[in-house]
Design a protein around this motif. Structure first.
Motif, short mmCIF file in Angstrom:
data_model
loop_
_atom_site.label_atom_id
_atom_site.label_comp_id
_atom_site.label_asym_id
_atom_site.label_seq_id
_atom_site.Cartn_x
_atom_site.Cartn_y
_atom_site.Cartn_z
N LEU A 61 0.82 -1.29 -0.13
CA LEU A 61 -0.12 0.06 -0.03
C LEU A 61 0.81 1.27 0.19
O LEU A 61 1.97 1.20 0.57
N ALA A 62 0.41 2.38 -0.80
CA ALA A 62 1.29 3.39 -0.63
C ALA A 62 0.05 4.70 -0.56
O ALA A 62 -0.95 4.31 -0.83
N TYR A 63 0.38 5.77 -0.29
CA TYR A 63 -0.31 6.74 0.12
C TYR A 63 0.04 8.07 -0.69
O TYR A 63 1.08 8.38 -0.83
N THR A 64 -1.03 8.99 -0.96
CA THR A 64 -0.55 10.34 -1.33
C THR A 64 -1.95 11.13 -1.10
O THR A 64 -2.94 10.52 -0.66
N ASP A 65 -1.71 12.25 -1.17
CA ASP A 65 -3.30 13.19 -1.01
C ASP A 65 -3.44 14.03 -2.39
O ASP A 65 -2.30 14.31 -3.01
N ILE A 66 -4.36 14.47 -2.65
CA ILE A 66 -4.82 15.16 -3.88
C ILE A 66 -3.91 16.52 -3.91
O ILE A 66 -3.41 17.01 -4.94
N ASP A 67 -3.53 17.34 -2.80
CA ASP A 67 -2.84 18.33 -2.85
C ASP A 67 -1.29 18.09 -3.39
O ASP A 67 -0.75 18.75 -4.29
#
Ligand code: BMA
Length: 328
Positions: A308-314
Motif C-alpha cells: 500500500l502507498a498513500y498520497t493526497d490530492i494536494d
C-alpha cells in the motif's frame, strides 16, 4: 484540484512522514499481504480493493502451487488485514453455465451505477480483457470479452461519460510484451466496444520508454480524471515497472491534460526489488476520499506480495503540475 464524488472516510491511512520529499509514501507495515498468505497459496499480488458496506472487499490475483493465476475474493475490516475465500471466484454466463477461464490475472474492480465490475486479463485464445458483473459478491456473471486478443490492463471508468462506458486497455502480444500504449474505447452497453482512441504511449523518459499500461480506475477530480499507471523500462537484467500519474480530460478522457515526466513510485524496497519477478510495482486499485483528499494505492510488489502507498490530492496535483511533459 479536488476529488469529486467518492467517499471513503474509513480507508487505511498514514500521514506523510516528516521530511518525506516524494509525492507518494509507503505504508509503514508493508507488505499488507505477505507471501503464502493462505493454505495452498504461494503468492497474491496485483489485486483490486473497494469499500463495501462497512468494510472492504477485494478481488485478488492468487497463484497456487501450480503457478497458474486465478481470481479469489477477500474481505477486510480495515483494508489492511485480509481473509481470503478458499476457492476461486466462480464465474457463470447469463445462462448460468460455467464461465471460468483457464487463467485470470491483474483484476480491476470498479463500481458503475451501483453495479460492481471485474475486469481482468483472461484467456481468449491468448490474453485479452474479460469482464464480469456482480450485485452482491455472490454471483458473478460474465459479459462478453471486451476486446480481441491480445490485450492487457483493462480499466473501466467509474462512471459513464457522455452516456457511455469507457475503458482503457493496452493492446499487447502473447508474451512479455516489449511495446505498448494506452488506448481508450467506449460502449453503450458493455457488449459492443468501439470508437477506439490512443490516449498516450511510451516516451523518451527512460523509466517509461518500453511500454505503459493502465492501473487503478481513474479518480474523478474537478479538473480531470487522475490516472495512475505503470511505466516500464528495460535494463540488462530485465524489465523495471514504476508508477506514473496523468490527468485525463473530464469529458474527453482520450485527451491527456497533464502527464508526469518522472515516476511517483519505483522499486526501492526489499519487497519490491526482490521476489518472483524483481523490480515491479504494479498498481491496480486506489481508494479516494473527497472530504479529506486522501488516496490509498494498492499495488503488487515483485509479483509476490500486495503493498500500500498513500498520497493526497494536494501533494499529487502539485507534483503533476511541477513535473509534467510538455503538453501539446
Ligand atoms: C506483466 C503482467 C503483470 C506483471 C508484470 C511483471 O506483463 O504479467 O501481471 O506484474 O508483467 O511481471
Amino acid at each position: 484540484m479536488k476529488i469529486k464524488g467518492v467517499q471513503c472516510p474509513n480507508m487505511p491511512w498514514r500521514p506523510r512522514p516528516e521530511h518525506e520529499h516524494r509525492p507518494v509514501w509507503r505504508h509503514d507495515a508493508n507488505p499488507v499481504i505477505a507471501r503464502n498468505p493462505a493454505p495452498g497459496v504461494a503468492r497474491i499480488f496485483n489485486s483490486a480493493v473497494v469499500p463495501w458496506k462497512d468494510h472492504f472487499i477485494g478481488v485478488f490475483r492468487v497463484e497456487d502451487f501450480t503457478g497458474v493465476p486465478h481470481l479469489r475474493l477477500g474481505r477486510s475490516p480495515d483494508g489492511l488485514e485480509w481473509t481470503f475465500e478458499d476457492a476461486p471466484i466462480r464465474f457463470v454466463n447469463a445462462e448460468d453455465e460455467d464461465g471460468m477461464s483457464r487463467y485470470a490475472y491483474d483484476p480491476r474492480l470498479v463500481a458503475v451505477d451501483g453495479v460492481h465490475y471485474i475486469i481482468w486479463c483472461t484467456d481468449f485464445h491468448g490474453p485479452s480483457i474479460g469482464l464480469a458483473k456482480t450485485d452482491d459478491f455472490k454471483t458473478f456473471v460474465r459479459l462478453e470479452n471486451a476486446f480481441l486478443p491480445f490485450n492487457r490492463n483493462g480499466v473501466l471508468f467509474p462512471e459513464r461519460i457522455g452516456g457511455v462506458y469507457k475503458m482503457l486497455s493496452r493492446p499487447s502480444d502473447n508474451g512479455h510484451t516489449a511495446f505498448g500504449d494506452i488506448f481508450i474505447s467506449e460502449s453503450p452497453d458493455l457488449i459492443h466496444w468501439g470508437r477506439h482512441r490512443r490516449v498516450m504511449g511510451k516516451n523518451d523518459s527512460w523509466w517509461q520508454n518500453l511500454k505503459i499500461g493502465g492501473g487503478p480506475a481513474p479518480i474523478k477530480t474537478d479538473e480531470g480524471w487522475l490516472t495512475f499507471y505503470h511505466g516500464v523500462t528495460r535494463t540488462c537484467n530485465g524489465y523495471v515497472y514504476s508508477m506514473g500519474v496523468a490527468l485525463l480530460d473530464l469529458e474527453t478522457p482520450s485527451r491527456v491534460r497533464l502527464r508526469s515526466n518522472r515516476f511517483c513510485l519505483t522499486p526501492e524496497t526489499a519487497y519490491e526489488e526482490t521476489g518472483f519477478v524483481p523490480n515491479v510495482v504494479f498498481p491496480c486499485a486506489a481508494l479516494a476520499d473527497e472530504d479529506s483528499g486522501r488516496i490509498a494505492i494498492y499495488y503488487g510488489a515483485a509479483d509476490s506480495v500486495v503493498a500500500l502507498a498513500y498520497t493526497d490530492i494536494d501533494t499529487i496535483s502539485a507534483f503533476l503540475r511541477t513535473h509534467h511533459e510538455d503538453m501539446p
